[in-house]
Design an enzyme around this catalytic site. Structure first.
Site, PDB file in Angstrom:
ATOM      1  N   GLU A 179      55.648   0.991  13.538  1.00 51.62           N
ATOM      2  CA  GLU A 179      56.714  -0.056  13.577  1.00 51.62           C
ATOM      3  C   GLU A 179      56.134  -1.002  14.793  1.00 51.62           C
ATOM      4  OE1 GLU A 179      59.864   2.756  14.389  1.00 51.62           O
ATOM      5  OE2 GLU A 179      60.870   1.972  12.751  1.00 51.62           O
ATOM      6  N   GLY A 186      57.307   5.199  15.145  1.00 52.21           N
ATOM      7  CA  GLY A 186      57.347   4.004  16.050  1.00 52.21           C
ATOM      8  C   GLY A 186      55.864   3.328  16.315  1.00 52.21           C
ATOM      9  N   GLU A 198      59.934   9.620  10.002  1.00 49.93           N
ATOM     10  CA  GLU A 198      61.243  10.209  10.890  1.00 49.93           C
ATOM     11  C   GLU A 198      62.048  10.874   9.937  1.00 49.93           C
ATOM     12  OE1 GLU A 198      59.629   7.243  10.880  1.00 49.93           O
ATOM     13  OE2 GLU A 198      59.701   6.109  12.758  1.00 49.93           O
ATOM     14  N   ALA A 201      57.569   7.509  18.447  1.00 52.99           N
ATOM     15  CA  ALA A 201      58.309   7.568  19.682  1.00 52.99           C
ATOM     16  C   ALA A 201      58.138   8.944  20.189  1.00 52.99           C
ATOM     17  CB  ALA A 201      59.777   7.878  19.175  1.00 52.99           C
TER      18      ALA A 201
HETATM   19  N1  3HC Z   1      55.778  12.532  20.547  1.00 54.96           N
HETATM   20  C1  3HC Z   1      55.299  13.296  21.389  1.00 54.96           C
HETATM   21  N2  3HC Z   1      54.606  14.348  21.213  1.00 54.96           N
HETATM   22  C2  3HC Z   1      54.195  14.673  19.686  1.00 54.96           C
HETATM   23  C3  3HC Z   1      54.385  13.565  18.796  1.00 54.96           C
HETATM   24  C4  3HC Z   1      55.273  12.358  19.306  1.00 54.96           C
HETATM   25  N3  3HC Z   1      55.655  11.723  18.251  1.00 54.96           N
HETATM   26  N4  3HC Z   1      53.797  13.789  17.567  1.00 54.96           N
HETATM   27  C5  3HC Z   1      53.167  14.880  17.917  1.00 54.96           C
HETATM   28  N5  3HC Z   1      53.148  15.253  19.521  1.00 54.96           N
HETATM   29  C6  3HC Z   1      52.601  16.353  20.030  1.00 54.96           C
HETATM   30  C7  3HC Z   1      52.921  17.570  19.414  1.00 54.96           C
HETATM   31  O1  3HC Z   1      54.177  18.445  19.908  1.00 54.96           O
HETATM   32  C8  3HC Z   1      51.651  18.642  20.042  1.00 54.96           C
HETATM   33  O2  3HC Z   1      51.887  19.003  21.090  1.00 54.96           O
HETATM   34  P1  3HC Z   1      51.274  20.188  21.699  1.00 54.96           P
HETATM   35  O3  3HC Z   1      49.767  20.185  21.757  1.00 54.96           O
HETATM   36  O4  3HC Z   1      51.794  20.407  23.208  1.00 54.96           O
HETATM   37  O5  3HC Z   1      51.592  21.420  20.974  1.00 54.96           O
HETATM   38  C9  3HC Z   1      50.453  17.641  20.087  1.00 54.96           C
HETATM   39  O6  3HC Z   1      51.083  16.468  19.637  1.00 54.96           O
HETATM   40  C10 3HC Z   1      49.520  17.697  18.534  1.00 54.96           C
HETATM   41  O7  3HC Z   1      50.493  17.673  17.656  1.00 54.96           O
HETATM   42  P2  3HC Z   1      50.071  18.816  16.302  1.00 54.96           P
HETATM   43  O8  3HC Z   1      49.836  20.050  16.501  1.00 54.96           O
HETATM   44  O9  3HC Z   1      51.100  18.336  14.898  1.00 54.96           O
HETATM   45  O10 3HC Z   1      48.795  18.006  15.851  1.00 54.96           O
HETATM   46  P3  3HC Z   1      48.156  17.400  14.519  1.00 54.96           P
HETATM   47  O11 3HC Z   1      46.844  16.874  14.708  1.00 54.96           O
HETATM   48  O12 3HC Z   1      48.230  18.547  13.335  1.00 54.96           O
HETATM   49  O13 3HC Z   1      49.240  16.292  14.052  1.00 54.96           O
HETATM   50  C11 3HC Z   1      50.479  14.460  14.083  1.00 54.96           C
HETATM   51  C12 3HC Z   1      49.267  15.192  14.724  1.00 54.96           C
HETATM   52  C13 3HC Z   1      49.925  13.871  12.795  1.00 54.96           C
HETATM   53  C14 3HC Z   1      50.969  13.401  15.004  1.00 54.96           C
HETATM   54  C15 3HC Z   1      51.931  15.347  13.861  1.00 54.96           C
HETATM   55  O14 3HC Z   1      52.062  15.924  15.425  1.00 54.96           O
HETATM   56  C16 3HC Z   1      53.071  14.567  13.757  1.00 54.96           C
HETATM   57  O15 3HC Z   1      53.204  14.442  12.554  1.00 54.96           O
HETATM   58  N6  3HC Z   1      53.793  14.184  14.733  1.00 54.96           N
HETATM   59  C17 3HC Z   1      55.137  13.708  14.390  1.00 54.96           C
HETATM   60  C18 3HC Z   1      54.965  12.069  14.224  1.00 54.96           C
HETATM   61  C19 3HC Z   1      56.466  11.670  14.178  1.00 54.96           C
HETATM   62  O16 3HC Z   1      57.455  12.311  13.491  1.00 54.96           O
HETATM   63  N7  3HC Z   1      56.774  10.517  14.413  1.00 54.96           N
HETATM   64  C20 3HC Z   1      58.046   9.833  14.378  1.00 54.96           C
HETATM   65  C21 3HC Z   1      58.618  10.066  15.764  1.00 54.96           C
HETATM   66  S1  3HC Z   1      60.304   9.625  15.733  1.00 54.96           S
HETATM   67  C22 3HC Z   1      60.212   7.835  15.912  1.00 54.96           C
HETATM   68  O17 3HC Z   1      59.002   7.254  15.873  1.00 54.96           O
HETATM   69  C23 3HC Z   1      61.285   7.135  15.896  1.00 54.96           C
HETATM   70  C24 3HC Z   1      61.232   5.373  15.648  1.00 54.96           C
HETATM   71  O18 3HC Z   1      61.388   5.173  14.432  1.00 54.96           O
HETATM   72  C25 3HC Z   1      62.105   4.680  16.516  1.00 54.96           C
END
Ligand code: 3HC
Ligand code: NAI
Length: 699
Positions: free
Chosen positions: A105, A102, A125, A61
Site C-alpha cells: 500500500e 501495508g 490481510e 503493518a
Molecule cells: N510485522 C511484524 N513482524 C512480522 C511481520 C509483520 N507484518 N511479518 C513477519 N513478521 C516477523 C515474524 O513474526 C517473524 O518473527 P520472528 O523471527 O520473531 O519469529 C519474522 O518476521 C519472520 O517471519 P516468517 O518466519 O514468517 O519468515 P518468512 O521469511 O517465512 O516470511 C513473510 C516472511 C512473507 C513476510 C511472512 O512473515 C508473512 O507473510 N508475514 C505477514 C505479512 C502480513 O500479513 N502483512 C500484512 C499485515 S496487516 C497490514 O499490513 C494492514 C494494512 O493493510 C493496514
C-alpha cells in the site's frame, strides 16, 4: 527511528529499517514522514527513493503493534501514504524480496515503482481476518485491473513480481530491475529520469471499472461466499473492491477504513492473528537459543515401511532428501514402496505432480534389510510396531550401526521416549518425532523432548520440520504427549454424553456445527475404535480409578472397529464412507444405559460443545502446569493442525480466553455436579483457576 535518510546527489533515499521484515510500526512511519520532510526541504533533492533494508521492502503493518496504543498513534499508515501521494517531488518505491500488506500500500502511494525480480507481492490481510486498510482495495484494482486485484486481495496469496509485470496493461510496476543487486542504482536512475516530470502520476487518479459491472461482482460474491463461510473478511474485501469501481476514491477509502476497524474487532480476526503469532512462536524453544548450531541432515533412514513409515519417507523425498527404508522382510518393503508409488501416481493423475518430479522423488528412495546400510544416515526415524520390546530391538541395533552424532527418532504415539532413549548409549541423540496419519498430508509434528535430548538435536529437528513443511510443536514426555493426552478427556466426555441420553450422531453434529472437521464418533470409526480400546485396557490396569463409559468397549466387543470392519458407531455400505446411524448401536447404548440405571435426558448442543471443548481446555491447562507444553499457543497449534479444531476459533486455549476463563470455570463447576461425570476431573487445573480469578487469559 527505524527508517534511514541519506542524500546521494539530487536523490534522497529513505530506507525502511525495522528488522525482521520492516514492519511499518510507529517509529518506522515517523521515520518515513521525517525523511520526506527533509527531502522536500532540501533544494538540492529532486526526487526521493524509498526502499527497504535487509530481507524485505516491507512485510506490511507491524503485526506486533496490533491492539497496542502505538497502532493508533499518528502518523497512521494512511497519513504517511497521503503525504507521499501529495509530495511535490517524485517518490519512487524500489521494491525487492517481500512487498506485502501495508508495504504494498505504501508503494502504491508512491508516484513510480520499480521492482526486483523474485519479489513476493501480496495483500495478505485476509489471512489475518482483515482487509487491506491503507488503500490497497482502492489502489490495487486501479493498477492491475479489477479481477487480478480481487483475486490477490480475497486469496491473500503472494504473486511473483515478474508474473505481475507480464499482466497486460498493468500499471503496478513502471520498470523491473535487472536484479535485486542493481535495484537501488536503477531506482536512482529512474528517479533522475522523472525528476522534472509534472504532473506527478498518482494511482488515485486512475479510473477503475469492470466491463460487466454489477453482474461480475454478483458472480464473484457467490464464489467468495462459498469458499469462506466462517470468515467475514473475504466478502468485505469484495465489497471494498466493488466500491473502487462505484465510489469516488476518498469515499472508497473511508468505507475501507471502516471495514478494517470492524474486522479488527471480530473473533475470527483475533483467532487468525493468534494463529500467525503462535505458529512462529512454536518454533522457538525457551531454553534453546535461536543461534544453537544445528546438525546437518543430508540423508534419512526410516525403520518400518508400514502406514507411518511410508508417509514419513514421502515428506523427505518431497523435500529432495534421500531416504533408505529398512524392514525385516522383502515383502514388507515391496508393499511399502508400492504404497508410496500409488500415492505419487494418484497425485500425477490429478495433475498435482509432474511425471518428472515423481521419477525424481522415487530415485531418492532406496530400501534395505540390513542395518549396516544406515551407517551414514544423519537422521533415522523408527516407525515399527507400537511395542516397547520391538522398539528396544530396533534402538539397540541402531546404536550399534548409526554414525556418531546421528539423530535417532521414534514415531511412537504412546510409549515413553526416555525408556526408548535408555536402550541406547547415546540418549542425548534420541528424540520423539510424532507424525500424524496420513504422515505425508498432516501438518502437525509433535517433537517429543526426552529428559536427555540435546539442545542441538531439538534445534535440528525443528529446522528439519520446517524443511518438510510441518508445524512442529515441542512436547515433554507424558502419556499421549500434548494432543492425545487432551483428546482422551474429550473422548471420555463424549462417552458420558452417550450414557446420559445423547446419540453418536447428535454429539458429532453438535461439535461439527461448532466447526470441528469431524465429531468424535465419526473420527473413532475412521481411526479404528480398537486403538482406544487397547488404551483403555491399559488404563484399567494402570489407573483403575479413571472412569470411562463402557459403551465404547461394548462396541468393540461387537467387533465394530469402524470403517475398516464395515461397522462402528455407524453403519457403512461397502465402497462408501458415509456414516449411517445404526440401530444396533442405538440398542447397545440403550442397554448400557439401563445397566447403569440411567434414564436418558435431553441434552442441548451447547452442553455437548462445552463439555467436549472445556475438557480439552482443562487438560491443556494441566499440561501447561506440568511443563509438558511451554506455552498455550503450542497447544492451540497442535489442535489446529492435527485435530481439526476450527481455525476461526483459534484453538482450545485461545477460544477459552474468548469465552472468558471465568465462564469456563463456572461451567466446569456445573459439570462437576453431574453424578455420571467425573467430578474430580472438572476441578479446574490450578493455572486455569488462578488465571480465571485474575481475569486473565492463557496467552
Ligand atoms: N510485522 C511484524 N513482524 C512480522 C511481520 C509483520 N507484518 N511479518 C513477519 N513478521 C516477523 C515474524 O513474526 C517473524 O518473527 P520472528 O523471527 O520473531 O519469529 C519474522 O518476521 C519472520 O517471519 P516468517 O518466519 O514468517 O519468515 P518468512 O521469511 O517465512 O516470511 C513473510 C516472511 C512473507 C513476510 C511472512 O512473515 C508473512 O507473510 N508475514 C505477514 C505479512 C502480513 O500479513 N502483512 C500484512 C499485515 S496487516 C497490514 O499490513 C494492514 C494494512 O493493510 C493496514
Ligand atoms: P504398521 O503396522 O502399519 O507398520 C509397522 C511396520 O513396521 C510394518 O511394516 C512392520 O513390518 C515393520 N516392522 C515391525 N517390526 C520391525 C522391525 N523390528 N524392524 C523393521 N521393521 C519392523 O504401523 P504404523 O501404523 O505405521 O505405526 C508405526 C508406529 O507409528 C507405531 O509406533 C505407532 O504407534 C506410530 N504411530 C501410528 C499412527 C497411526 O495413525 N497409524 C500415528 C502416529 C504414530
Amino acid at each position: 527511528m527505524t527508517a534511514e535518510y541519506k542524500v546521494d546527489g539530487a536523490i534522497a533515499v529513505i530506507t525502511l529499517n525495522n528488522p525482521p521484515v520492516n514492519g511499518l510500526g510507529l517509529a518506522t512511519r515517523r521515520g518515513v514522514v521525517e525523511g520526506l520532510r527533509q527531502a522536500l526541504a532540501d533544494k538540492a533533492v529532486k526526487a526521493i527513493v524509498i526502499t527497504g533494508a535487509g530481507k524485505a521492502f516491507s512485510g506490511g503493518a507491524d503485526i506486533t503493534e496490533f491492539g497496542k496504543e502505538d497502532a493508533y498513534r499518528e502518523p497512521h499508515l494512511i497519513s504517511v501514504i497521503q503525504q507521499l501521494d501529495l509530495s511535490t517531488k517524485p517518490v519512487i518505491a524500489a521494491i525487492h524480496s517481500v512487498c506485502m500488506g501495508g508495504g504494498l500500500e505504501l508503494a502504491l502511494g508512491c508516484h513510480y515503482r520499480i521492482a526486483a525480480p523474485g519479489t513476493s507481492v501480496a495483500l495478505p490481510e485476509v489471512k489475518l481476518g482483515l482487509l487491506p486498510g491503507a488503500g490497497g482495495t482502492q489502489r490495487l484494482p486501479r493498477v492491475l485491473g479489477v479481477e487480478a486485484a480481487l483475486n490477490m486481495i480475497v486469496s491473500g496469496e503472494a504473486v511473483m513480481s515478474e508474473m505481475l509485470a507480464m499482466l497486460p496493461g498493468q500499471k503496478l510496476f513502471n520498470k523491473m530491475s535487472a536484479s535485486a543487486e542493481t535495484l537501488l542504482a536503477e531506482a536512482k536512475a529512474l528517479a533522475l529520469e522523472v525528476a522534472d516530470a509534472r504532473p506527478l502520476p498518482r494511482v488515485r487518479d486512475l479510473s477503475c471499472k469492470h466491463p460487466q459491472g454489477e453482474a461480475y461482482f454478483e458472480f464473484a460474491a457467490t464464489m467468495v461466499q462459498g469458499m469462506s463461510k466462517n470468515f467475514p473478511a473475504p466478502l468485505r474485501c469484495l465489497e471494498a473492491v466493488k466500491n473502487a469501481t462505484t465510489k469516488k476514491f476518498d469515499d472508497g477509502m473511508m468505507a475501507e477504513r471502516e471495514a478494517f476497524m470492524q474486522l479488527m474487532m471480530t473473533p475470527e480476526s483475533r483467532s487468525l492473528r493468534h494463529l500467525f503469532m503462535a505458529e512462529r512462536a512454536a518454533s522457538k524453544i525457551p531454553d534453546v537459543p535461536g543461534d544453537t548450531p544445528v546438525r546437518e541432515i543430508r540423508t534419512v533412514g526410516v525403520i518400518g515401511a508400514g502406514t507411518m513409515g511410508g508417509g514419513i519417507s514421502m515428506n523427505f523425498l518431497n523435500a529432495g532428501i534421500p531416504v533408505t527404508i529398512l524392514e525385516t522382510k522383502q515383502e514388507a518393503l515391496d508393499r511399502g514402496v508400492a504404497t508410496i508409488r500409488k500415492n505419487y501416481e494418484a497425485q500425477v493423475r490429478k495433475g498435482k505432480l509432474s511425471e518428472q518430479k515423481y521419477e525424481q522423488r522415487m530415485s531418492l528412495l532406496s530400501t534395505t534389510l540390513n542395518y549396516g546400510d544406515l551407517k551414514n544416515a544423519d537422521l533415522i526415524i523408527e516407525a515399527v510396531f507400537e511395542e516397547l520390546g520391538v522398539k528396544e530391538q530396533v534402538f539397540k541395533q541402531l546404536d550399534e550401526v548409526a554414525r556418531p552424532g546421528a539423530i535417532l527418532a521414534s514415531n511412537t504415539s504412546t510409549l515413553d521416549v526416555d525408556k526408548i532413549a535408555a536402550f541406547t548409549k547415546r540418549p542425548q541423540d534420541v528424540v520423539g518425532m510424532h507424525f500424524f496419519s496420513p504422515a505425508n498430508v498432516m501438518k502437525l509434528l509433535e517433537v517429543v523432548r526426552g529428559k536427555a535430548t540435546a539442545k542441538d538435536v531439538l534445534a535440528t529437528v525443528m529446522k528439519v520440520a520446517k524443511k518438510i513443511k510441518k508445524t512442529a510443536v515441542v512436547s515433554g514426555v507424558c502419556d499421549g504427549f500434548i494432543g492425545n493426552r487432551m483428546i482422551e478427556q474429550y473422548s471420555r466426555q463424549a462417552g458420558f454424553l452417550l450414557d446420559e441420553g445423547a446419540s453418536p450422531q447428535q454429539v458429532d453434529k453438535a461439535i461439527e456445527k461448532f466447526g470441528f472437521a469431524m465429531g468424535p464418533f465419526r473420527m473413532g470409526d475412521l481411526a479404528g475404535n480398537d486403538i482406544g480400546w487397547a488404551i483403555r485396557k491399559r488404563r484399567h490396569v494402570e489407573q483403575p480409578d479413571m472412569k470411562y463409559s463402557a459403551s465404547a468397549d461394548r462396541l468393540c466387543e461387537l467387533g465394530r472397529f469402524g470403517q475398516k470392519t464395515g461397522a462402528g458407531w455407524y453403519d457403512y455400505v461397502p465402497g462408501n464412507r458415509d456414516a449411517i446411524p445404526s440401530e444396533v448401536v442405538a440398542k447397545m447404548i440403550d442397554e448400557h444405559r439401563k445397566s447403569l440405571g440411567l434414564t436418558p435426558r435431553k441434552i442441548s448442543d451447547e452442553e455437548i460443545v462445552q463439555r467436549l471443548v472445556y475438557a480439552l481446555v482443562n487438560e491443556g491447562a494441566q499440561i501447561l502446569e506440568d511443563g509438558i507444553a511451554s506455552k498455550s499457543g503450542d497447544i492451540d497449534m497442535v489442535y489446529l493442525t492435527g485435530y481439526g479444531f476450527p481455525l476461526w476459533r483459534g484453538g482450545p486455549m485461545h477460544y477459552a480466553g474468548e469465552v472468558g476463563l471465568f465462564n469456563v470455570v463456572q461451567a466446569m463447576g456445573r459439570f462437576a455436579q453431574n453424578p455420571n461425570d467425573d467430578a474430580k476431573f472438572w476441578q479446574p487445573a490450578p493455572l486455569l483457576a488462578k488465571l480465571a480469578a485474575e481475569g486473565k487469559q492463557f496467552s
